[in-house]
Design an enzyme around this catalytic site. Structure first.
Site, short mmCIF file in Angstrom:
data_model
loop_
_atom_site.label_atom_id
_atom_site.label_comp_id
_atom_site.label_asym_id
_atom_site.label_seq_id
_atom_site.Cartn_x
_atom_site.Cartn_y
_atom_site.Cartn_z
CG ASP A 162 -4.80 2.20 -0.02
OD1 ASP A 162 -5.48 2.11 1.17
OD2 ASP A 162 -4.69 1.34 -0.80
CD GLN A 189 -3.37 -13.90 -6.97
OE1 GLN A 189 -3.57 -13.45 -5.80
NE2 GLN A 189 -3.58 -13.37 -7.99
CG PHE A 221 4.08 7.30 -5.17
CD1 PHE A 221 2.88 8.15 -5.06
CD2 PHE A 221 4.69 7.25 -6.22
CE1 PHE A 221 2.69 9.00 -6.12
CE2 PHE A 221 4.46 8.17 -7.18
CZ PHE A 221 3.60 8.98 -7.16
CG HIS A 222 5.70 2.04 -7.18
ND1 HIS A 222 6.22 1.84 -8.46
CD2 HIS A 222 6.77 2.49 -6.30
CE1 HIS A 222 7.57 2.27 -8.33
NE2 HIS A 222 7.94 2.86 -7.19
CG HIS A 278 -2.12 -0.85 1.08
ND1 HIS A 278 -1.85 -2.36 1.77
CD2 HIS A 278 -3.18 -0.98 0.39
CE1 HIS A 278 -3.03 -3.13 1.27
NE2 HIS A 278 -3.64 -2.44 0.63
#
EC number: 3.1.4.35
Length: 418
Positions: free
Chosen positions: A189, A349, A150-151, A148
Site C-alpha cells: 500500500d 462487519q 505504516f501500521h 492505509h
C-alpha cells in the site's frame, strides 16, 4: 550522492539517497519529471498529482515528514541489530500480535528482524544498512491517513510472517518466494492517499488516467516499490541474479495486484478450478497460494484479538467516511459500503466477515489446516459477536416500533371515546 531512477512514466528523477550516517542527500527533480504528479523541491519525493486531478485533494497534508522518518531511522541505528528480545521474536510469529502497544521505531525494528530471522540478508547478499535504508524509504512513503498507513503495512507483513512460521512454509516454498511474499506485504500500500480506486476512477485522477482505471492504486504502489528499489542504497534485490530478479519482480507484481479487492472473485474462482487438487510441485499452484496468503494477511484484522481488531475497524470506517464526504462534496455518489448515512458497524462487519474474511480463510485452511484454531477461530467469534449485536438491535427496534404503535392505538381510542 544521488542516483537517477526511472519513474513509472519513463522520465528521469533524482532520488534522495540515504547515506551510512543516516543523513539525507538529494536534489530536486527536473521540473518536467512527473510521477503521481510533480516532485517536491525539498525532498525529491513524488507529490500525489499535478497533471489533472491529484490522487487526494491536499497531498502535502498527509505526507510523513522527513524529520519524522529520520528520527525513526536514527533511533533504530542507535539501538543496533540485536535489541529485539526472544520473547518479542516469538510474539511476532503469532496471529495475536498487536501493533497498538508499539512505537513506529519498534515496528521498524520488528520488520528488520523478520528479514533477519528468515535469513534473507545472508541468502540474498545484502547488508543490514541496505535493509534499513529500504525500510526507511518504505516508512516515509506511507502517508498519515487513518487506515492505509505504516501500521497497516506492518500488520499485513507481520501476519504474512506469522503464517510463514505457523504453516512451515519454508518446507514448501523457496527462500526467494518467501522473500517476495514478505517484501510485497510490506510494500503493498505504498503512498496510499487514503482514497480508494472508486474515488480515483470517479474523480478522474492522474492515477486513474495513467493506468486506464485498471487497479490504479495497486499499480501506483508497485511503481513506488520499484522506484525505491531502483536506488542502489535501498536495493535489497541487488544480490539477485538477472533471472532471479525477473522472477522476483514478476512475483511482487502479481502479489501486490492481488490485493485489489476487485480481483477477489477472480482469484477465488482460479483456486476453485483446482477442485482441491493442490500440487506444491506446481509453480503455478504455489504462486496462487501465495496470492491467497497475502490477501488473507491484508484482511486479517478480524483474526486478531478483539481490542486490536476493533480499533482497526474504526480506522477503516474513518477513512471510508472521509472519502464519502469528499465524494459528496464533488457530486460523486459514494459506495454504500463507505457511506456514513448507510453503514452501521455491526451490520458492516457481519457482511464483510461472512462474505470475504471467513470464506477466504476457510479456503486457505483447506490447504493449511494449522490456521483453523489460530485464525479461523477468532474470525468466527467476531462474526458471532456482531451477529448478536445486530439481533439485539433488531429486537430493540421491533420493541420500540411496537410501543409506538401501541401508543398510537391508545391515542386513537382516547380520541374516539372523547
Amino acid at each position: 550522492m544521488s542516483s537517477t531512477a526511472r519513474l513509472d512514466d519513463g522520465s528521469a528523477a533524482t532520488e534522495t539517497t540515504v547515506v551510512p550516517n543516516g543523513e539525507l542527500v538529494g536534489s530536486s527533480a527536473p521540473a518536467s519529471a512527473l510521477t503521481n504528479g510533480e516532485h517536491s523541491p525539498n525532498t525529491g519525493r513524488p507529490l500525489l498529482g499535478c497533471c489533472g486531478r491529484p490522487a487526494c485533494p491536499d497531498p502535502a497534508k498527509i505526507r510523513t515528514s522527513d524529520a519524522d522518518s529520520l528520527a525513526v531511522l536514527e533511533r533504530v541505528r542507535r539501538f543496533g541489530a540485536n535489541n529485539v528480545s526472544l520473547d518479542e521474536r516469538e510474539a511476532l510469529r503469532k496471529t495475536t500480535f498487536s501493533n497498538w502497544e508499539h512505537s513506529e521505531y519498534q515496528l521498524f525494528l520488528y520488520l528488520r528482524q523478520m528479514y533477519i530471522d528468515l535469513r534473507f540478508p545472508e541468502q540474498f547478499n545484502f547488508d543490514l544498512e541496505t535493509l534499513e535504508n529500504f525500510l526507511y524509504d518504505v516508512f516515509r512513503h506511507y502517508n498519515r491517513v487513518p487506515f492505509h498507513n505504516f501500521h497497516h503495512c506492518f500488520m499485513v507483513a507481520q501476519m504474512s510472517y506469522a503464517l510463514t512460521w505457523i504453516n512451515s512454509l519454508s518446507e514448501i516454498y523457496s527462500p526467494l518466494e518467501l522473500f517476495c511474499l514478505l517484501t510485497a506485504a510490506i510494500c503493498h500500500d505504498l503512498d496510499h492517499p487514503g482514497l480508494s480506486n472508486h474515488y480515483q476512477r470517479k474523480a478522474k485522477t492522474v492515477l486513474a488516467l495513467r493506468y486506464s482505471d485498471a487497479s490504479p492504486l495497486e499499480n501506483h504502489h508497485l511503481a513506488t516499490t520499484f522506484r525505491i528499489l531502483s536506488n542502489p542504497s535501498c536495493n535489497i534485490f541487488r544480490g539477485l541474479s538477472p533471472s532471479d530478479y525477473l522472477k522476483a519482480r514478476e512475483a511482487v507484481v502479481r502479489l501486490i495486484l492481488a490485493t485489489d479487492m476487485s480481483r477477489h472473485h477472480e482469484i477465488i474462482e482460479e483456486f476453485s478450478a483446482l477442485s482441491g487438487q493442490v500440487d506444491f510441485g506446481n509453480a503455478g499452484h504455489r504462486e496462487l497460494l501465495l496470492r491467497l496468503l497475502i490477501k488473507t494477511s491484508d484482511v486479517s484484522n478480524e483474526a486478531r484479538p478483539f481490542p486490536t481488531a476493533d480499533r482497526w475497524i474504526d480506522c477503516l470506517l474513518a477513512e471510508f467516511f472521509n472519502e464519502a464526504r469528499l465524494e459528496r462534496s464533488m457530486g460523486i455518489e459514494p459506495l454504500p459500503t463507505m457511506d456514513p448515512e448507510v453503514v452501521r458497524k455491526p451490520q458492516s462487519q457481519c457482511h464483510f466477515i461472512s462474505t470475504i474474511a471467513l470464506p477466504l480463510a476457510t479456503i486457505l485452511a483447506g490447504v493449511f489446516p494449522r490456521i483453523r484454531d489460530c485464525y479461523i477461530g477468532p474470525i468466527q467469534k467476531q462474526l458471532d459477536f456482531y451477529s448478536s449485536v445486530v439481533r439485539a438491535e433488531t429486537r430493540d427496534s421491533k420493541t420500540a416500533a411496537e410501543k409506538l404503535n401501541n401508543g398510537d392505538e391508545e391515542a386513537t381510542t382516547q380520541e374516539t371515546t372523547l
